[in-house]
Each structure stands twice: as C-alpha cells, then as structure tokens.
Design an enzyme around this catalytic site. Structure first.
Site, short mmCIF file in Angstrom:
data_model
loop_
_atom_site.label_atom_id
_atom_site.label_comp_id
_atom_site.label_asym_id
_atom_site.label_seq_id
_atom_site.Cartn_x
_atom_site.Cartn_y
_atom_site.Cartn_z
N SER A 242 -11.31 45.65 -108.38
CA SER A 242 -12.07 44.39 -108.37
C SER A 242 -11.69 43.48 -109.53
CB SER A 242 -13.58 44.66 -108.37
OG SER A 242 -13.94 45.55 -109.40
N HIS A 272 -13.42 52.52 -103.97
CA HIS A 272 -13.90 51.78 -105.16
C HIS A 272 -15.43 51.66 -105.04
CE1 HIS A 272 -13.78 49.25 -108.60
NE2 HIS A 272 -13.39 48.11 -108.07
N HIS A 319 -11.30 60.06 -110.54
CA HIS A 319 -11.07 58.72 -111.08
C HIS A 319 -9.59 58.53 -111.36
CE1 HIS A 319 -11.50 55.07 -113.48
NE2 HIS A 319 -12.63 54.92 -112.82
N ARG A 328 -20.68 56.58 -117.77
CA ARG A 328 -21.61 55.75 -117.00
C ARG A 328 -22.49 56.63 -116.11
NH1 ARG A 328 -17.46 51.94 -114.01
NH2 ARG A 328 -16.60 54.00 -113.61
N ASP A 374 -20.40 56.35 -109.49
CA ASP A 374 -21.05 56.27 -108.18
C ASP A 374 -21.75 57.56 -107.78
OD1 ASP A 374 -20.04 53.62 -107.70
OD2 ASP A 374 -18.09 54.53 -107.40
N1 CMX Z 1 -12.20 64.27 -103.10
C1 CMX Z 1 -11.11 64.75 -102.44
N2 CMX Z 1 -9.85 64.52 -102.82
C2 CMX Z 1 -9.67 63.81 -103.96
C3 CMX Z 1 -10.75 63.34 -104.71
C4 CMX Z 1 -12.06 63.57 -104.24
N3 CMX Z 1 -13.15 63.11 -104.86
N4 CMX Z 1 -10.26 62.67 -105.78
C5 CMX Z 1 -8.91 62.73 -105.70
N5 CMX Z 1 -8.56 63.41 -104.58
C6 CMX Z 1 -7.21 63.66 -104.06
C7 CMX Z 1 -6.54 62.33 -103.77
O1 CMX Z 1 -6.97 61.82 -102.50
C8 CMX Z 1 -5.07 62.72 -103.83
O2 CMX Z 1 -4.76 63.39 -102.62
P1 CMX Z 1 -3.30 63.25 -101.93
O3 CMX Z 1 -2.32 63.69 -102.96
O4 CMX Z 1 -3.40 64.13 -100.75
O5 CMX Z 1 -3.15 61.81 -101.58
C9 CMX Z 1 -5.06 63.74 -104.97
O6 CMX Z 1 -6.40 64.24 -105.06
C10 CMX Z 1 -4.65 63.17 -106.30
O7 CMX Z 1 -5.49 62.06 -106.58
P2 CMX Z 1 -5.81 61.64 -108.09
O8 CMX Z 1 -4.52 61.26 -108.73
O9 CMX Z 1 -6.64 62.67 -108.73
O10 CMX Z 1 -6.75 60.38 -107.88
P3 CMX Z 1 -6.33 58.88 -107.56
O11 CMX Z 1 -6.10 58.18 -108.85
O12 CMX Z 1 -5.27 58.78 -106.53
O13 CMX Z 1 -7.68 58.32 -106.89
C11 CMX Z 1 -10.00 57.98 -106.66
C12 CMX Z 1 -8.83 58.07 -107.65
C13 CMX Z 1 -11.24 57.52 -107.43
C14 CMX Z 1 -9.66 56.94 -105.59
C15 CMX Z 1 -10.22 59.38 -106.05
O14 CMX Z 1 -10.61 60.29 -107.04
C16 CMX Z 1 -11.25 59.37 -104.93
O15 CMX Z 1 -10.88 59.09 -103.78
N6 CMX Z 1 -12.55 59.68 -105.25
C17 CMX Z 1 -13.61 59.60 -104.26
C18 CMX Z 1 -14.02 58.16 -104.00
C19 CMX Z 1 -14.77 57.60 -105.20
O16 CMX Z 1 -15.70 58.19 -105.72
N7 CMX Z 1 -14.40 56.37 -105.62
C20 CMX Z 1 -15.11 55.66 -106.69
C21 CMX Z 1 -14.33 55.57 -108.00
C22 CMX Z 1 -15.08 54.78 -109.03
C23 CMX Z 1 -15.17 53.35 -108.67
O17 CMX Z 1 -14.14 52.66 -108.62
O18 CMX Z 1 -16.27 52.85 -108.36
#
Ligand code: CMX
Length: 461
Positions: A242, A272, A319, A328, A374
């Site tokens: 964002s 996000h 994250h 947070r 979140d």
């Molecule tokens: N559940 C399942 N799998 C997850 C995960 C979770 N909570 N967090 C990371 N992973 C997976 C990724 O999807 C990725 O999988 P692939 O290699 O198969 O594509 C792998 O673990 C590596 O990811 P990462 O490097 O640890 O995390 P990223 O930087 O790519 O992504 C985030 C970060 C936040 C998008 C991810 O942790 C996620 O999807 N979390 C759940 C959604 C969430 O809570 N989002 C809110 C974040 C805070 C905000 O912005 O408000």
C-alpha cells in the site's frame, strides 16, 4: 495551520537541498549488490526507496521516526492521562520528524474535524450507486476516486504552478482526504450493516473517536481502541504494497486521491490488508471444523495442516520483512489483555499462537512463522462488538492514510522524480545466470513435462 506549514516547508526544502547535493556528489556510490533471487522473489531486501516516516527492522519491528510503538504511546500527547495518544499526533511526528505539543495535536484535530464536513453530496450518491453487498473496500475506493474531482493538486498543476510549490496543494489535499476518510468509512459501515441508519459526526471528538462514534460506538474504551488501532496500522516503511503503490502513483504527479486509491487497491489484496478479514474467516472455519468454541491444540494443528494441504496460506502469520512476532500484534494483545482478557476470540488467538508457528516452521519454507498485525486485530475489534469482518480492511486503510499520505507530502517537498525501474524477460535472467543452450533446452523440456503433469492433475498441490 500556517505555523505548521511554514515549519514543514523550511524543514522539507532544507532536506531537498541535501538530497540534490547527495545525488550530485555521490550519485555513483554503490549501495548494495542485488541477487537474482531478490529480483525474482518480489525484490525482498532490495534497497530501492527513500522513505522518511518509518523504518522496519526484521527483528525489532517498526519504528516511527525512530520511535518504537511503545515509545510512541508513551511520548505522544494524550487528551487524558490514562488515554491513548491521538493519531493526529502521529501524523505530526511522521510529517515533521518532531514530537508535537498537545496544542499542535489539537490544531490538527480541529483542522480535520472542520474539513470532514466538506464532502460533496455526489460522493455519497456514488457510494449509494454501488450495490450494497459490494465489498466495503470497493465502496471505499470508489468514494476516494470520486473525491479526486475536488483535488487542489490537480487544479494547481493545470494552472501551471511552479513544481517547487507542489507540496502545498498536496498537503491541502492530504489534509482533506485524511479528514474525510472516517466519515466515508462510517457511512459505508452504517449503509452495509445498519440499514443506512447514519449517525452525524460529533465535532467535539478527535478523528479516531469520531469514527467510532459515527459507526455507532459510544463506549470510551472503543474510542481508545480506535486511537490505538490507527496508530498501530499507520505506517510500515515504504516498501509494503500500500505504501509503495501510493508513492509510485504519486511519482507520476497523480493527485493524492488517485495515489491513495491505488494504494488501497493493494491493501485490499488477501496477502496484505485483507488478511485481517481472512483471519476471522479462518478462525470461524476452525471452530466449525473442530465442532467447538474452544478447540484444543490437536484440533488447531489438524486444521492448520488441512489449510496447508489444500494449498492455502494461514492468514495472519508470516511476513515479507519481519522475522519475529510483530510488535503490532503484541501491542494489540496487551490492550486486549487489559480490557477484554476473557473474550472468546482473544483466547482463540492465544491458542493459535501456541500451535501455528510450529506447523509453519515444519514446512521448511516459511521464513517467518510468527503472527503479524492481522492475526489479532479482527479478534480485538470483534471483542469490542465490531463483529462485521468486511469493514476491517477499510479501517486498516483509514489508519494507513496517516503514514502513506504524510510520505506523499514529503515526496513532493523533496521533489522526488517519477519512478521507473528496469525490467527484463525471463531469457535475460537465464543468460545472466550463464545458462548454456543445451542446459537451457533441458530445463525447458523438464519444465514442460512438469507443467503437462500439472495440467493433467498428476502433481496435485
Ligand atoms: N501460510 C502458509 N504458507 C506461507 C505463509 C503462511 N502464513 N507465509 C509464507 N508462506 C509460504 C509462502 O506462500 C511461500 O510459499 P511458496 O514458496 O510455495 O510460494 C513460502 O512460504 C515462503 O514465503 P516467505 O518468503 O516466508 O513469505 P513472503 O515474503 O513470500 O510472503 C506473506 C509474506 C505475508 C505474504 C506470507 O507470509 C503470507 O502469505 N502470510 C499470510 C497472509 C497474511 O497474513 N498477510 C498479511 C501480512 C501483513 C500485512 O501486510 O498486513
């Protein structure tokens, strides 16, 4: 406002000169080497942006102008001794790099309250034209875009304003937009969830408490919660979706409404800001799956594993930058433990925390298995009676305006140019990696075979 604007201009223009000199004298300084993996996995860790308002350390979490959230809660002025600081004060801190006096906070509060009343009727008509069951984020963004007709920035640009002065109409637009967001958010909330039974603003209340009031919450503790919620969600460095989107769109000299609406479209993504709503859906599905309101650890583990097996993420965990529990999260949990320690969803959030990180760690690929902002925000809001999950991302968005819009003013004060990074097709990266033709063909054939198996359903998830 004149004194605040004068100080802002002095500080900003001084920094703009430093920036110019830095580029002129040290423009060729190499900051870091960038790896193939960084570029191809979402530019994580690539230093590419100038953001003054906040910085994010993987272990420590966010600092607003150098202050942690607990420090901000301690240092920013409060209306009452036992209250929370006002987001107005945080806006001042982010913009001016200075802790405001209570008087300065009140000036901003007064200014926002005054500007909140100037929303033209057509903005509400535009919201009313959107189906009531459209997601509240669609309604929010439609309203923000509709308000861009009012943009002083656009008018100033079209009127031929000197670009050194762009920060001024940007500041005015940002002040109007932030002032109006709680009115718009409350309007959407009452329209969707309370049969369009609207509540007028109370000009004696501050920005966050007024939002709570217009949504229908009279309880002082909910007002406190809204103040804290806005502070916690206000800013998270410049690279998150964002913030980066708002800044990027602003770099084309788009007005603050266009820029912020773009950022809010990013916030509406499930990875996000929409994660706050998804967490509540996930918790409700967990309760349904386990057939109880108090699932035990084994039931939580089984549901978490099922989520992963089905190829989904567990919302509220992980994250892109943080590598520990999000502070947070902790601040919100502390607030919950003070006011609503026995609430069903708070107990549930605590329960999940004891199980999910181990499940994620065991995948071997999740870099941060701990809860983010979140994981608890929806549980906290619903424990205070705000149970309609669809509005949660809107509230995140209203709060995020404080950080990304103060940055937008700074961008124009510094005269930052249009952003335009370089991109390349896949072949470029293959060549860069030194992959020779024969190996390339073998890679392509292997990839074709895997894709074919996937299409045929042979690989599963
Ligand atoms: N559940 C399942 N799998 C997850 C995960 C979770 N909570 N967090 C990371 N992973 C997976 C990724 O999807 C990725 O999988 P692939 O290699 O198969 O594509 C792998 O673990 C590596 O990811 P990462 O490097 O640890 O995390 P990223 O930087 O790519 O992504 C985030 C970060 C936040 C998008 C991810 O942790 C996620 O999807 N979390 C759940 C959604 C969430 O809570 N989002 C809110 C974040 C805070 C905000 O912005 O408000």
């Amino acid at each position: 406002m004149d004194a605040i604007k004068k100080k802002l201009k002095e500080k900003g223009l001084e920094k703009a000169e430093i920036l110019k000199k830095l580029i002129k004298d040290h423009g060729n300084t190499v900051i870091q080497e960038t790896t193939m993996a960084q570029v191809l996995t979402g530019m994580k860790g690539v230093v590419a942006l100038l953001t003054e308002t906040s910085s994010l350390d993987p272990k420590e979490g966010i600092r607003y102008r150098g202050y942690t959230i607990p420090e901000v809660r301690e240092k920013l002025p409060k209306l009452t001794e036992d209250g929370e600081p006002l987001p107005e004060g945080l806006f001042y801190l982010l913009l001016m790099d200075e802790i405001p006096t209570l008087d300065e906070v009140k000036q901003i509060s007064y200014e926002w309250s005054k500007r909140a009343h100037d929303i033209p009727q057509y903005v509400f008509d535009v919201i009313d034209a959107v189906p009531k069951d459209a997601h509240p984020m669609i309604q929010l963004n439609t309203a923000i875009l509709a308000m861009s007709l009012q943009s002083q920035f656009r008018k100033a640009y079209e009127g031929g304003m000197d670009k050194k002065d762009f920060w001024d109409p940007m500041f005015e637009g940002v002040m109007d937009l932030i002032a109006r967001l709680p009115v718009i958010a409350a309007y959407i909330y009452r329209r969707v969830y309370h049969n369009a039974d609207y509540i007028s603003a109370d000009p004696t209340l501050d920005w966050a408490a007024n939002m709570a009031h217009m949504m229908g919450f009279k309880d002082q503790n909910v007002h406190r919660l809204m103040q804290l919620y806005a502070i916690v969600h206000a800013d998270h460095e410049g690279g998150n979706v964002s913030a980066h989107t708002t800044h990027l769109v602003g770099s084309a000299l788009s007005n603050p409404y266009y820029s912020f609406a773009a950022g809010m479209n990013g916030l509406a993504g499930p990875l996000h800001g929409m994660a706050n709503q998804d967490v509540m859906h996930w918790l409700d599905k967990l309760l349904f799956f386990s057939g109880t309101d108090t699932p035990n650890k084994e039931q939580v583990r089984a549901f978490a594993l099922k989520t992963l097996d089905e190829g989904n993420v567990i919302p509220g965990f992980g994250h892109a930058v943080l590598r520990k529990t999000d502070p947070r999260y902790t601040v919100q949990l502390d607030f919950a433990n003070k006011y609503v320690p026995d609430a069903k969803y708070i107990k549930l959030a605590n329960n999940i925390y004891e199980v999910v990180p181990d499940v994620l760690l065991a995948t071997g690929k999740v870099k941060n298995p701990y809860p983010n902002v979140d994981a608890i925000s929806g549980s906290l809001l619903s424990s205070f009676g705000l149970t309609q999950h669809g509005i949660y991302t809107v509230m995140f968005g209203v709060s995020r305006s404080i950080g990304v819009l103060s940055s937008l003013v700074i961008d124009r004060l510094y005269g930052l140019p249009i952003e335009r990074p370089k991109s390349h097709p896949l072949e470029f990266f293959m060549k860069k990696a030194g992959i020779k033709n024969a190996y390339w063909r073998a890679m392509t054939n292997a990839a074709k075979a895997i894709a074919g198996q996937r299409r045929g359903g042979g690989m599963g998830r």
